[in-house]
Write a protein that holds these residues in place. Structure first.
Motif, PDB file in Angstrom:
ATOM      1  N   LYS A   9     -16.721 -47.082  23.945  1.00  0.00           N
ATOM      2  CA  LYS A   9     -17.441 -47.763  22.858  1.00  0.00           C
ATOM      3  C   LYS A   9     -17.381 -46.894  21.597  1.00  0.00           C
ATOM      4  O   LYS A   9     -17.162 -47.412  20.489  1.00  0.00           O
ATOM      5  N   ASN A  10     -17.575 -45.594  21.793  1.00  0.00           N
ATOM      6  CA  ASN A  10     -17.535 -44.654  20.675  1.00  0.00           C
ATOM      7  C   ASN A  10     -16.154 -44.668  20.025  1.00  0.00           C
ATOM      8  O   ASN A  10     -16.016 -44.701  18.804  1.00  0.00           O
ATOM      9  N   TYR A  11     -15.101 -44.669  20.849  1.00  0.00           N
ATOM     10  CA  TYR A  11     -13.731 -44.686  20.329  1.00  0.00           C
ATOM     11  C   TYR A  11     -13.471 -45.978  19.541  1.00  0.00           C
ATOM     12  O   TYR A  11     -12.881 -45.964  18.469  1.00  0.00           O
ATOM     13  N   ARG A  67     -11.877 -48.221   6.639  1.00  0.00           N
ATOM     14  CA  ARG A  67     -11.934 -47.240   5.557  1.00  0.00           C
ATOM     15  C   ARG A  67     -10.607 -47.184   4.804  1.00  0.00           C
ATOM     16  O   ARG A  67     -10.579 -47.080   3.596  1.00  0.00           O
ATOM     17  N   GLN A  93      -7.893 -40.667  23.164  1.00  0.00           N
ATOM     18  CA  GLN A  93      -8.657 -41.343  22.106  1.00  0.00           C
ATOM     19  C   GLN A  93      -7.717 -41.972  21.077  1.00  0.00           C
ATOM     20  O   GLN A  93      -7.885 -43.135  20.698  1.00  0.00           O
ATOM     21  N   MET A 101     -18.017 -43.726  26.246  1.00  0.00           N
ATOM     22  CA  MET A 101     -17.000 -43.051  25.458  1.00  0.00           C
ATOM     23  C   MET A 101     -16.078 -44.061  24.778  1.00  0.00           C
ATOM     24  O   MET A 101     -15.762 -43.954  23.609  1.00  0.00           O
ATOM     25  N   LYS A 136     -13.975 -48.309  12.261  1.00  0.00           N
ATOM     26  CA  LYS A 136     -14.404 -47.666  11.010  1.00  0.00           C
ATOM     27  C   LYS A 136     -13.192 -47.131  10.248  1.00  0.00           C
ATOM     28  O   LYS A 136     -13.075 -47.315   9.033  1.00  0.00           O
ATOM     29  N   VAL A 137     -12.291 -46.457  10.971  1.00  0.00           N
ATOM     30  CA  VAL A 137     -11.117 -45.864  10.325  1.00  0.00           C
ATOM     31  C   VAL A 137     -10.247 -46.969   9.727  1.00  0.00           C
ATOM     32  O   VAL A 137      -9.756 -46.854   8.602  1.00  0.00           O
ATOM     33  N   ILE A 171     -19.117 -36.208  11.565  1.00  0.00           N
ATOM     34  CA  ILE A 171     -18.097 -37.259  11.403  1.00  0.00           C
ATOM     35  C   ILE A 171     -18.734 -38.392  10.594  1.00  0.00           C
ATOM     36  O   ILE A 171     -19.689 -39.035  11.046  1.00  0.00           O
ATOM     37  N   ARG A 176     -27.077 -40.524  27.704  1.00  0.00           N
ATOM     38  CA  ARG A 176     -26.597 -39.857  26.481  1.00  0.00           C
ATOM     39  C   ARG A 176     -27.520 -40.190  25.312  1.00  0.00           C
ATOM     40  O   ARG A 176     -27.922 -39.326  24.542  1.00  0.00           O
ATOM     41  N   LYS A 193     -15.617 -47.936  18.170  1.00  0.00           N
ATOM     42  CA  LYS A 193     -16.434 -47.925  16.958  1.00  0.00           C
ATOM     43  C   LYS A 193     -15.713 -47.138  15.862  1.00  0.00           C
ATOM     44  O   LYS A 193     -15.551 -47.609  14.736  1.00  0.00           O
ATOM     45  N   ILE A 194     -15.238 -45.943  16.213  1.00  0.00           N
ATOM     46  CA  ILE A 194     -14.599 -45.089  15.211  1.00  0.00           C
ATOM     47  C   ILE A 194     -13.247 -45.665  14.791  1.00  0.00           C
ATOM     48  O   ILE A 194     -12.874 -45.601  13.617  1.00  0.00           O
ATOM     49  N   LEU A 211     -20.275 -36.881  25.266  1.00  0.00           N
ATOM     50  CA  LEU A 211     -19.184 -37.808  25.591  1.00  0.00           C
ATOM     51  C   LEU A 211     -18.229 -37.196  26.600  1.00  0.00           C
ATOM     52  O   LEU A 211     -17.566 -37.903  27.340  1.00  0.00           O
ATOM     53  N   TYR A 212     -18.173 -35.854  26.593  1.00  0.00           N
ATOM     54  CA  TYR A 212     -17.208 -35.183  27.467  1.00  0.00           C
ATOM     55  C   TYR A 212     -17.861 -34.678  28.755  1.00  0.00           C
ATOM     56  O   TYR A 212     -17.378 -33.768  29.397  1.00  0.00           O
ATOM     57  N   THR A 265     -10.214 -32.606  10.855  1.00  0.00           N
ATOM     58  CA  THR A 265     -11.568 -32.036  10.989  1.00  0.00           C
ATOM     59  C   THR A 265     -12.293 -32.681  12.164  1.00  0.00           C
ATOM     60  O   THR A 265     -12.945 -31.999  12.957  1.00  0.00           O
ATOM     61  N   GLU A 266     -12.152 -33.996  12.266  1.00  0.00           N
ATOM     62  CA  GLU A 266     -12.785 -34.694  13.395  1.00  0.00           C
ATOM     63  C   GLU A 266     -12.228 -34.157  14.715  1.00  0.00           C
ATOM     64  O   GLU A 266     -12.970 -33.946  15.680  1.00  0.00           O
ATOM     65  N   LEU A 274      -8.272 -36.081  23.712  1.00  0.00           N
ATOM     66  CA  LEU A 274      -8.039 -36.515  22.326  1.00  0.00           C
ATOM     67  C   LEU A 274      -6.791 -37.394  22.218  1.00  0.00           C
ATOM     68  O   LEU A 274      -6.794 -38.389  21.481  1.00  0.00           O
ATOM     69  N   ARG A 319     -14.408 -32.377  17.612  1.00  0.00           N
ATOM     70  CA  ARG A 319     -14.408 -32.849  19.007  1.00  0.00           C
ATOM     71  C   ARG A 319     -13.942 -31.737  19.951  1.00  0.00           C
ATOM     72  O   ARG A 319     -14.479 -31.579  21.040  1.00  0.00           O
TER      73      ARG A 319
END
Lengths: 420, 221
Positions: A3-5, A15, A339, A1, A11-12, B95, B118, A7-8, B109-110, A321-322, A336, A326
């Motif tokens: 890693k995903n955060y 951007r 995150q 999780m 990206k943000v 996304i 995963r 990563k995003i 993830l949750y 929206t994201e 959230l 989620r």
């Protein structure tokens, strides 16, 4: 999780280059200034050679004479050797008490070259209370002081300039008509450390005045101060009290004054006393100084924090929206918030890292420019930790409100772009 | 599986009140494939959002597996959405900053799953929708049909018992739309999943087991 955060978050950041730049600039610039200020404060008040026993040391420097009926007063570092000899040297609780002069500027010549230096008169205990780093030789001792021996300790800087960095122990140096023999060489002392600061130290008995003439104020510049080393930190208040008890029975030698404020204090208390005055019992207003430092720091941090909160709200609203997606797939509000806090911590840590790099560069420039004599400002680990704490404060403070606002959305509102 | 009792939904602003749903009573049985039809603005999506716990009704009860869930707190609702429900939206709602496989992984993830597990599940879901070759692509590098397949993979990756699809073919041409419906039918048949789908398309609705019709916020026969 995580890693995903991460990563995003990256990206943000990539951007929205302008937002990222403004955020990072706000964080890194503010932190850089704070790091430099903390570095200066640390250099002035922190534990460093030769003042390594600050937790057990007190100094008596600043005093104020006044009269209960007359409008006469005199204040500052004004006290005589006699005063400290009679009321400080006789204290029983301190392990050691030293009397020294504040430094005075002297000129000396060698081979038609003029050298301007700071000279301090001190006793043998001065070397025992303070922890000088001796590069060569040794300090003078009690016998040297009692016998008025013309001996001196100099700094590395004097050795380099006056003696061309050659071996100088046993060499002579003519100051104020006295030919001093060099006994030792110590590391340079920062001008921000006024009590130990000097270029040359000689036995106090070499001063051209009658030290034991009974008078409270110094006859001329330089005046004197006392240092007291306690056996243990818990003795410090006892030393203060013992000294105060002694000076309440003090004899004033003229009718100009009948009151004396001041006593043994920590260096921080002395500065607080000078800037914010003293209470009726003569105690320094340290809380005034602390509150001022705190308010200044908060005000200084408030502007970039408000800026960050604003940027964070736009950034989070834009990503509603994201948030909706989620939430729809199982993220709770707490998750959230976590995150977005992680994202904030990442951007703040990047800002903190940049601030550290900028600070290192700026401190290097300040050190190289020799703005302050023998002041070598550096980022040590203590300052680094403080900076990290400041970073964390920034990220939490600027992230909590937008994250909380965002967590209130129903998933369907978030999917519609934050509209209900 | 899902029961709605006396559901009412009112949207309030400072000046007006809009009744979006009125006295809705309905039962969705386990393994059913139901479509909801009606003109624009009749409350189809609102009804689906209430079923999916994305929105709260102004009045009435929502029962999932015979449990009344309207009064559940944020965490409990999130847990039900995560374990029981998969969503497919008309505008995909992917996304854009995450690649295909990361998007599909979101529901996992949750859950307490390792990264390796995963990944394995996300890749398997992508294989089911025929997108194994596009795992590293980003949503803006895909066609509309491919994006909706990613959205389906995301909806099925956690093996939910219910799939709620809000006009899944609305943004696609008829061929691509039929592909998406075929995938949903396969999933319904092979995994015994309950599917509720909002659609405007009569032809697509006819392929489902039951059609519910809404008009001005009310169920009509």
């Amino acid at each position: 999780m995580l890693k995903n955060y991460i990563k995003i978050a990256i990206k943000v950041l990539l951007r929205h280059k302008l937002f990222t730049f403004i955020s990072l600039f706000g964080i890194s610039f503010t932190l850089m200034i704070l790091i430099i200020i903390v570095s200066l404060v640390d250099h002035t008040f922190g534990k460093m050679a030769p003042e390594t026993r600050l937790d057990r040391t007190l100094s008596a420097t600043y005093f104020k004479f006044s009269h209960t009926d007359k409008h006469s007063s005199s204040n500052g570092p004004i006290m005589s050797y006699y005063f400290f000899h009679k009321y400080a040297k006789t204290l029983e609780i301190p392990k050691k008490v030293s009397i020294s002069s504040f430094h005075k500027n002297v000129e000396t010549y060698k081979e038609n070259k003029k050298f301007k230096m700071a000279l301090k008169y001190c006793d043998a205990e001065f070397w025992e209370i303070l922890d000088f780093t001796f590069l060569e030789g040794q300090p003078f001792n009690l016998t040297d002081v009692e016998n008025i021996n013309p001996v001196a300790v100099i700094t590395r800087n004097v050795k380099e300039k006056y003696f061309n960095d050659e071996f100088c122990l046993g060499e002579n140096m003519m100051i104020d008509g006295i030919n001093y023999i060099i006994l030792g060489v110590v590391e340079n002392i920062s001008i921000l450390r006024p009590l130990p600061y000097s270029d040359i130290w000689v036995p106090i008995t070499n001063i051209n005045e009658d030290l034991l003439e009974p008078r409270l104020e110094a006859v001329s510049f330089p005046s004197y101060f006392a240092l007291a080393l306690a056996e243990k930190p818990a003795d410090l208040p006892l030393i203060k009290e013992e000294f105060q008890n002694k000076i309440t029975q003090m004899e004033f030698f003229n009718d100009m004054f009948n009151q004396l404020e001041g006593g043994f204090e920590t260096y921080f208390e002395t500065i607080a006393g000078v800037l914010f005055g003293r209470s009726s019992d003569g105690g320094a207003n340290t809380s005034g100084l602390l509150v001022t430092i705190l308010i200044t720091m908060i005000l200084f941090m408030l502007l970039p924090t408000i800026n960050l909160v604003n940027i964070n709200i736009s950034r989070i609203m834009e990503r509603s929206t994201e948030i909706g997606i989620r939430k729809a797939f199982g993220a709770s509000s707490v998750t959230l918030v976590g995150q977005f806090m992680i994202e904030n911590i990442i951007i703040t840590l990047i800002g903190g890292f940049l601030a550290l790099i900028f600070s290192i560069v700026i401190l290097h420039i300040i050190n190289q420019a020799h703005v302050l004599r023998h002041v070598t400002l550096a980022i040590n680990w203590r300052i680094f930790y403080k900076s990290l704490l400041i970073c964390l404060f920034f990220s939490l403070f600027s992230g909590v409100w937008p994250a909380f606002k965002m967590s209130r959305f129903q998933p369907v509102e978030a999917l519609r772009g934050g509209q209900s | 599986m899902i029961s709605l009792k006396e559901i009412e939904k009112i949207y309030r602003t400072d000046k007006i009140e809009t009744l979006a749903l009125k006295e809705i009573n309905l039962e969705i049985r386990k393994n059913e494939f139901v479509s909801i039809m009606g003109p624009s603005g009749c409350g189809k999506s609102t009804l689906l959002n209430i079923m999916g716990l994305l929105d709260k009704p102004s009045k009435g009860e929502v029962l999932i597996d015979s449990r009344e869930v309207v009064k559940f707190g944020d965490r409990k609702l999130a847990a039900i959405r995560n374990s029981k429900i998969g969503f497919i939206f008309q505008s995909f709602h992917l996304i854009n900053d995450l690649n295909v496989v990361d998007n599909v992984e979101i529901p996992l993830l949750y859950r307490r799953l390792s990264y390796k597990n995963r990944r394995k599940l996300a890749l398997a879901a992508l294989e089911k929708v025929g997108l194994s070759a596009r795992t590293r692509h980003f949503p803006n590098q895909l066609s509309g049909g491919q994006r909706q397949r990613v959205a389906i993979a995301r909806a099925i990756v956690g093996k939910p018992e219910i799939i709620l699809a809000d006009e899944p073919t609305g943004n696609l041409d008829s061929n691509m739309g039929q592909d998406i419906i075929d995938i949903l039918h396969d999933f319904h048949k092979n995994e015994n999943t309950t599917i509720v789908m909002v659609t405007h398309d009569e032809q697509i609705a006819k392929q489902t087991e039951r059609i519910l019709r809404l008009f001005d916020g009310c169920m009509v026969n």
